[in-house]
Design a protein around this motif. Structure first.
Motif, PDB file in Angstrom:
ATOM      1  N   VAL A 146    -138.521 -26.387 -31.073  1.00  0.00           N
ATOM      2  CA  VAL A 146    -137.566 -27.433 -30.736  1.00  0.00           C
ATOM      3  C   VAL A 146    -138.143 -28.242 -29.583  1.00  0.00           C
ATOM      4  N   LYS A 147    -137.975 -29.557 -29.664  1.00  0.00           N
ATOM      5  CA  LYS A 147    -138.435 -30.438 -28.590  1.00  0.00           C
ATOM      6  C   LYS A 147    -137.553 -30.229 -27.369  1.00  0.00           C
ATOM      7  N   GLU A 148    -138.155 -30.275 -26.216  1.00  0.00           N
ATOM      8  CA  GLU A 148    -137.423 -30.131 -24.965  1.00  0.00           C
ATOM      9  C   GLU A 148    -137.215 -31.503 -24.351  1.00  0.00           C
ATOM     10  N   GLU A 149    -136.065 -32.080 -24.612  1.00  0.00           N
ATOM     11  CA  GLU A 149    -135.711 -33.388 -24.057  1.00  0.00           C
ATOM     12  C   GLU A 149    -135.415 -33.258 -22.566  1.00  0.00           C
ATOM     13  N   ALA A 150    -135.677 -34.313 -21.816  1.00  0.00           N
ATOM     14  CA  ALA A 150    -135.335 -34.327 -20.389  1.00  0.00           C
ATOM     15  C   ALA A 150    -133.822 -34.387 -20.203  1.00  0.00           C
ATOM     16  N   ASP A 151    -133.139 -35.093 -21.075  1.00  0.00           N
ATOM     17  CA  ASP A 151    -131.685 -35.225 -21.017  1.00  0.00           C
ATOM     18  C   ASP A 151    -131.037 -33.907 -21.456  1.00  0.00           C
ATOM     19  N   HIS A 152    -130.279 -33.290 -20.561  1.00  0.00           N
ATOM     20  CA  HIS A 152    -129.660 -31.988 -20.826  1.00  0.00           C
ATOM     21  C   HIS A 152    -128.761 -32.026 -22.070  1.00  0.00           C
ATOM     22  N   HIS A 153    -127.968 -33.074 -22.215  1.00  0.00           N
ATOM     23  CA  HIS A 153    -127.063 -33.199 -23.356  1.00  0.00           C
ATOM     24  C   HIS A 153    -127.855 -33.204 -24.678  1.00  0.00           C
ATOM     25  N   LYS A 154    -128.907 -34.009 -24.727  1.00  0.00           N
ATOM     26  CA  LYS A 154    -129.738 -34.074 -25.945  1.00  0.00           C
ATOM     27  C   LYS A 154    -130.413 -32.730 -26.216  1.00  0.00           C
ATOM     28  N   ARG A 155    -130.865 -32.076 -25.143  1.00  0.00           N
ATOM     29  CA  ARG A 155    -131.551 -30.782 -25.298  1.00  0.00           C
ATOM     30  C   ARG A 155    -130.613 -29.758 -25.941  1.00  0.00           C
ATOM     31  N   GLU A 156    -129.381 -29.694 -25.458  1.00  0.00           N
ATOM     32  CA  GLU A 156    -128.408 -28.750 -26.020  1.00  0.00           C
ATOM     33  C   GLU A 156    -128.061 -29.111 -27.465  1.00  0.00           C
ATOM     34  N   GLU A 157    -127.861 -30.380 -27.720  1.00  0.00           N
ATOM     35  CA  GLU A 157    -127.539 -30.840 -29.064  1.00  0.00           C
ATOM     36  C   GLU A 157    -128.693 -30.546 -30.033  1.00  0.00           C
ATOM     37  N   ASP A 158    -129.912 -30.755 -29.572  1.00  0.00           N
ATOM     38  CA  ASP A 158    -131.079 -30.494 -30.415  1.00  0.00           C
ATOM     39  C   ASP A 158    -131.200 -29.010 -30.739  1.00  0.00           C
ATOM     40  N   GLY A 197    -127.683 -39.367 -33.642  1.00  0.00           N
ATOM     41  CA  GLY A 197    -128.821 -40.281 -33.599  1.00  0.00           C
ATOM     42  C   GLY A 197    -129.888 -39.956 -34.622  1.00  0.00           C
ATOM     43  N   LEU A 198    -129.598 -38.985 -35.505  1.00  0.00           N
ATOM     44  CA  LEU A 198    -130.534 -38.574 -36.554  1.00  0.00           C
ATOM     45  C   LEU A 198    -131.900 -38.186 -36.005  1.00  0.00           C
ATOM     46  N   ARG A 199    -131.916 -37.614 -34.794  1.00  0.00           N
ATOM     47  CA  ARG A 199    -133.178 -37.091 -34.263  1.00  0.00           C
ATOM     48  C   ARG A 199    -133.586 -35.891 -35.102  1.00  0.00           C
ATOM     49  N   GLU A 200    -134.839 -35.673 -35.208  1.00  0.00           N
ATOM     50  CA  GLU A 200    -135.363 -34.488 -35.882  1.00  0.00           C
ATOM     51  C   GLU A 200    -136.174 -33.729 -34.836  1.00  0.00           C
ATOM     52  N   PRO A 201    -135.481 -32.884 -34.040  1.00  0.00           N
ATOM     53  CA  PRO A 201    -136.115 -32.274 -32.876  1.00  0.00           C
ATOM     54  C   PRO A 201    -136.921 -31.017 -33.187  1.00  0.00           C
ATOM     55  N   TRP A 202    -137.290 -30.829 -34.428  1.00  0.00           N
ATOM     56  CA  TRP A 202    -137.941 -29.586 -34.824  1.00  0.00           C
ATOM     57  C   TRP A 202    -139.358 -29.814 -35.313  1.00  0.00           C
ATOM     58  N   ARG A 203    -140.093 -28.753 -35.264  1.00  0.00           N
ATOM     59  CA  ARG A 203    -141.424 -28.694 -35.850  1.00  0.00           C
ATOM     60  C   ARG A 203    -141.634 -27.244 -36.250  1.00  0.00           C
ATOM     61  N   PHE A 204    -142.495 -27.022 -37.228  1.00  0.00           N
ATOM     62  CA  PHE A 204    -142.662 -25.680 -37.772  1.00  0.00           C
ATOM     63  C   PHE A 204    -144.144 -25.324 -37.816  1.00  0.00           C
ATOM     64  N   ILE A 205    -144.411 -24.063 -37.578  1.00  0.00           N
ATOM     65  CA  ILE A 205    -145.764 -23.540 -37.734  1.00  0.00           C
ATOM     66  C   ILE A 205    -145.653 -22.352 -38.679  1.00  0.00           C
ATOM     67  N   PHE A 206    -146.289 -22.484 -39.839  1.00  0.00           N
ATOM     68  CA  PHE A 206    -146.277 -21.424 -40.847  1.00  0.00           C
ATOM     69  C   PHE A 206    -147.511 -20.567 -40.638  1.00  0.00           C
ATOM     70  N   ALA A 207    -147.316 -19.273 -40.593  1.00  0.00           N
ATOM     71  CA  ALA A 207    -148.431 -18.348 -40.386  1.00  0.00           C
ATOM     72  C   ALA A 207    -148.416 -17.295 -41.481  1.00  0.00           C
ATOM     73  N   ASP A 208    -149.400 -17.378 -42.349  1.00  0.00           N
ATOM     74  CA  ASP A 208    -149.581 -16.396 -43.405  1.00  0.00           C
ATOM     75  C   ASP A 208    -150.251 -15.182 -42.767  1.00  0.00           C
TER      76      ASP A 208
END
Length: 161
Positions: free
Chosen positions: A73-85, A40-51
């Motif tokens: 990583v985003k925590e989806e309610a759907d277990h399948h999506k959460r594992e895939e992410d 589904g081309l989800r982008e379940p990530w986000r980044f925090i850069f700390a110098d």
């Protein structure tokens, strides 16, 4: 460089030089690393850069490094999506490590108990629907490994159905 040439050639540095890590370089590497598989081309990530120029940011939480990248990583309610992410985020981290290696940047991927403490994670800007997948310690290695390490050939096993 061919990926097959790496055979054990990517090492996590034990110590880092006191040399800053460019935020621009990290962003460039991430722009390539995000080509990770995900249905589904989800982008379940986000980044925090700390110098870590002042040296106190992660004191007591992580080993010292010039910079850190919190991979969320985003925590989806759907277990399948959460594992895939989570699997996609792991692929992204490996892509990032390979790209960093090309640039001479060392990466230590770490997991610590503090990452699972919601109140501690929130101090770094982690949202309620996210969790820390890993913290990447970033820097230029104080020691550069000489040549390829001698490694035994992996013994792969598989069964035919």
């Amino acid at each position: 460089m061919e990926l097959s040439d790496l055979q054990g050639g990517i090492h996590s540095p034990k110590d880092f030089l006191d040399r800053p890590v460019s935020q621009e370089l990290i962003l460039e590497l991430l722009n390539h690393a995000v080509w990770a598989p995900n249905d589904g081309l989800r982008e379940p990530w986000r980044f925090i850069f700390a110098d870590n120029r002042n040296g106190k940011l992660m004191q007591g939480l992580q080993e010292h490094a010039p910079a850190y990248l919190l991979v969320l990583v985003k925590e989806e309610a759907d277990h399948h999506k959460r594992e895939e992410d989570f699997a996609a985020v792991c692929c992204l981290i490996q892509n990032f490590r390979l790209l960093a290696h090309e640039q001479g940047l060392g990466v230590r991927s770490t997991l610590h108990d503090w990452m699972y403490d919601r109140s501690r994670a929130e101090t770094f800007g982690v949202l309620g629907n996210e969790r820390i997948a890993a913290v990447l310690d970033l820097g230029y290695g104080a020691e550069q490994p000489e040549g390829k390490a001698e490694m035994a050939e992996p013994q792969l096993q598989f069964e035919l159905l």
